[in-house]
Design a protein around this motif. Structure first.
Motif, PDB file in Angstrom:
ATOM      1  N   ILE A 424       0.822  -1.215   0.000  1.00 64.26           N
ATOM      2  CA  ILE A 424       0.000   0.000   0.000  1.00 64.26           C
ATOM      3  C   ILE A 424       0.861   1.273   0.000  1.00 64.26           C
ATOM      4  O   ILE A 424       0.594   2.208  -0.768  1.00 64.26           O
ATOM      5  CB  ILE A 424      -0.989  -0.026   1.176  1.00 64.26           C
ATOM      6  N   LEU A 427       2.125   2.479  -3.504  1.00 74.83           N
ATOM      7  CA  LEU A 427       1.223   3.074  -4.489  1.00 74.83           C
ATOM      8  C   LEU A 427       1.437   4.587  -4.553  1.00 74.83           C
ATOM      9  O   LEU A 427       1.687   5.235  -3.535  1.00 74.83           O
ATOM     10  CB  LEU A 427      -0.232   2.776  -4.109  1.00 74.83           C
ATOM     11  N   ARG A 429       0.257   8.434  -4.787  1.00 70.96           N
ATOM     12  CA  ARG A 429      -0.882   9.076  -4.137  1.00 70.96           C
ATOM     13  C   ARG A 429      -2.115   9.056  -5.037  1.00 70.96           C
ATOM     14  O   ARG A 429      -3.229   8.790  -4.599  1.00 70.96           O
ATOM     15  CB  ARG A 429      -0.527  10.512  -3.765  1.00 70.96           C
ATOM     16  N   ARG A 432      -3.492   5.481  -4.958  1.00 71.80           N
ATOM     17  CA  ARG A 432      -3.982   5.079  -3.632  1.00 71.80           C
ATOM     18  C   ARG A 432      -5.305   5.751  -3.290  1.00 71.80           C
ATOM     19  O   ARG A 432      -6.202   5.136  -2.730  1.00 71.80           O
ATOM     20  CB  ARG A 432      -2.929   5.408  -2.575  1.00 71.80           C
ATOM     21  N   PHE A 455      -2.802   5.874   6.396  1.00 73.10           N
ATOM     22  CA  PHE A 455      -3.504   5.820   5.111  1.00 73.10           C
ATOM     23  C   PHE A 455      -5.006   5.766   5.369  1.00 73.10           C
ATOM     24  O   PHE A 455      -5.534   4.730   5.790  1.00 73.10           O
ATOM     25  CB  PHE A 455      -3.067   4.596   4.303  1.00 73.10           C
ATOM     26  N   GLU A 457      -7.312   5.348   3.468  1.00 75.30           N
ATOM     27  CA  GLU A 457      -8.006   4.424   2.562  1.00 75.30           C
ATOM     28  C   GLU A 457      -8.057   2.997   3.102  1.00 75.30           C
ATOM     29  O   GLU A 457      -8.657   2.121   2.476  1.00 75.30           O
ATOM     30  CB  GLU A 457      -7.304   4.399   1.192  1.00 75.30           C
TER      31      GLU A 457
END
Length: 605
Positions: A424, A427, A429, A432, A455, A457
């Motif tokens: 993760i 990735l 920005r 992501r 993060f 997400e």
């Protein structure tokens, strides 16, 4: 004729979890068999103990009971008492299956507790005789072994040689027969490509002597029966905390506040997404800096060794595993000899079957039998009944929401959660922020929660059960399986495919038999976060189109339904007993699409 207005409404019989509740249309046999299933976990605990192996065994047992067979189950190596001898006692009746435990086994289970006990694992005459007497008293026709952990390897040959026409069928859900670590890994973090005649097994796991495990279980379980499981569990938890509490008292370890952390560097910004209060968070990089620390030693995860795309082929081509240099090497030979004494060996994936054949299993005694589960069918029906069944779930050109990835599994390093956690941050920005990551993993996930807390997400949802799994189809678009070991027939992969989900999966073990890139998934090198990140990027940017659930189902031809699976296994029992000659799976394959009742009725003839 219309019903009378005051006529009593017929009611169904109340559900009794001890009995086999037969659903409408389920076929009943007119030639019942007496079947014994063997394993190490408690059958009624299903996936909560023994994970996928026990879930598979328990649902098969319940399905056979629904069909009218007399089904019993025996586990070993888990229960201990103060009596000095081994004995078998009834545990419970669950969904029509009589369940028993072999107490005081010389072979504790699961396998990690018996790692240094190879002598008793090869053969233990008293334990074998105890099991044979139990099978004889119950007049068992077929013994179906789902796990032999907790039993000696010599049991299979003894069952076949005991007379009376009794037969043994083995479903190896892993590699225990040729690997005392179970997963063909070294230290649970790297593939075991060369076990060096057995010398690589020495020290592979940190395991105490088996006698110590047996003694602790005798005393601990005796205490449980006196004070209850809840109080005994609290006492165990308190005992584990004693070393840290002592270090705090002596000043060797400072007290830790559970939520102690520095303030967010953007605290002064309030709602202003473009301005910051100073520090790294003001760069507008989309991160949320909770500043959770990593001071405690339990935050450190073991590094995972990378794999290659052709590791399946390399492993099957190697002959290094045939060398014998010590007791572990002899154990591997004994494990294959035990399988060669069975009437039939039926692993759920052809890769596992090929591994055992490469180790010396007689290929004529082997057959691949795909798994079927009730919750697979529920997930599959949910996808087919959805109004979105024929629609592709996500297109970057028109998307008005993130692309949703999901990881289901456990916190064990071999399952790949660490690979996802490392991928993760790789990735960009832009990629992501177009994604959302749903993580449902059993085990202690707090260290990785802290690592990924920056993060926004990423969402951890903790342990999950089958009810949540059935209803999770609307939560995600792509399933992730970045495992780092030779998976057998992973239930989580089958769950994704039954749900009609595209998958990103490591090219290791059995999954190569289901995933057909790019029709229903992508395959990557296991243990390599950069490869996983690259695959997710391709989907987020639209370089690989994500198919509809209908297209995923059409591209995955070997999904097996639960009624098919039970009927196929019953056909195998009758085959090894000499009641039929043709393989059951050939008939079931030809009958696909005719309906569960017709398939099962044809299989039992």
């Amino acid at each position: 004729m219309s019903p009378q207005p005051n006529a009593p409404t017929p009611t169904a019989a109340p559900y009794d979890p001890r009995e086999a509740s037969v659903p409408p249309g389920w076929p009943r046999t007119d030639r019942p068999l007496r079947i014994a299933l063997l394993g190490w976990a408690r059958l009624s605990f299903q996936a909560q103990q023994g994970s996928g192996y026990n879930l598979s065994a328990s649902e098969l047992a319940a399905g056979l009971a629904m069909s009218g067979h007399e089904v019993v189950y025996l586990s070993s190596g888990r229960r201990y008492g103060l009596r000095p001898w081994a004995f078998i006692a009834r545990t419970e009746r669950w969904r029509g299956v009589e369940c028993f435990d072999l107490y005081n086994s010389p072979n504790p289970s699961p396998a990690s507790y018996n790692f240094r006990n190879t002598r008793a694992e090869l053969d233990h005459g008293r334990q074998v005789r105890l099991v044979l007497r139990w099978l004889e008293r119950r007049r068992i026709d077929v013994v179906h072994i789902h796990s032999l952990e907790g039993f000696p390897l010599s049991l299979i040959g003894a069952i076949e040689a005991a007379g009376g026409g009794r037969r043994a069928v083995v479903t190896p859900h892993n590699y225990w027969f040729v690997c005392p670590q179970v997963d063909l890994m070294r230290g649970e973090t790297a593939l075991c490509r060369d076990y060096d005649g057995g010398r690589a097994c020495e020290g592979c796991l940190r395991s105490g002597p088996a006698w110590r495990t047996r003694l602790k279980r005798r005393l601990g379980q005796a205490a449980e029966r006196v004070v209850g499981m809840e109080i005994a569990g609290l006492l165990r938890k308190a005992a584990k905390e004693v070393p840290d509490r002592w270090r705090e008292l002596t000043g060797a370890l400072p007290p830790e506040s559970f939520n102690a952390r520095k303030p967010d560097p953007e605290t002064a910004a309030g709602f202003d997404a473009g301005a910051g209060g100073g520090g790294a968070g003001a760069r507008g990089d989309g991160l949320i800096r909770h500043h959770y620390g990593w001071e405690r030693r339990d935050s450190i995860r073991k590094p995972i060794a990378p794999t290659a795309l052709d590791d399946n082929e390399k492993f099957l081509a190697s002959d290094r595993h045939l060398v014998v240099l010590n007791g572990y090497g002899r154990r591997r030979v004994a494990g294959v000899e035990a399988l060669n004494r069975a009437s039939l060996v039926i692993p759920p994936s052809d890769f596992v079957r090929s591994v055992y054949v490469r180790m010396g299993l007689d290929e004529r005694r082997s057959r691949t039998v795909r798994l079927g589960q009730p919750h697979f069918d529920q997930i599959n029906r949910r996808a087919r009944r959805s109004p979105f069944y024929g629609m592709r779930p996500w297109d970057p050109a028109t998307a008005r929401r993130p692309l949703r990835f999901a990881f289901f599994g456990a916190m064990r390093p071999s399952k790949g959660i660490d690979i996802l956690a490392a991928a993760i941050p790789l990735l960009t920005r832009e990629v992501r922020q177009r994604c959302q990551f749903h993580i449902r993993a059993q085990g202690k996930d707090w260290p990785l929660r802290k690592a990924l807390s920056v993060f926004p997400e990423v969402a951890f949802s903790g342990q999950y059960d089958l009810l949540q799994l059935i209803g999770s189809g609307g939560e995600y678009d792509v399933g992730l399986l970045p495992h780092a070991w030779f998976e057998n027939s992973p239930l989580v992969l089958l769950e994704h495919l039954h749900a009609g989900k595209f998958v990103i999966c490591s090219r290791l073990g059995g999954p190569v038999e289901w995933v057909r890139p790019p029709l229903n998934g992508l395959m990557v090198e296991g243990g390599r976060p950069e490869e996983l990140a690259a695959a997710m990027t391709k989907l987020a940017r639209g370089e690989v189109a994500i198919p509809s659930p209908r297209e995923v189902h059409e591209a995955t031809p070997i999904l097996r339904s639960y009624p098919d699976h039970v009927a196929e296994i019953e056909g195998i029992y009758r085959e090894v007993l000499g009641e039929r000659e043709a393989p059951a799976d050939a008939r079931v394959d030809a009958a696909l699409g005719q309906g569960a009742a017709e398939i099962a009725a044809g299989a039992v003839g």
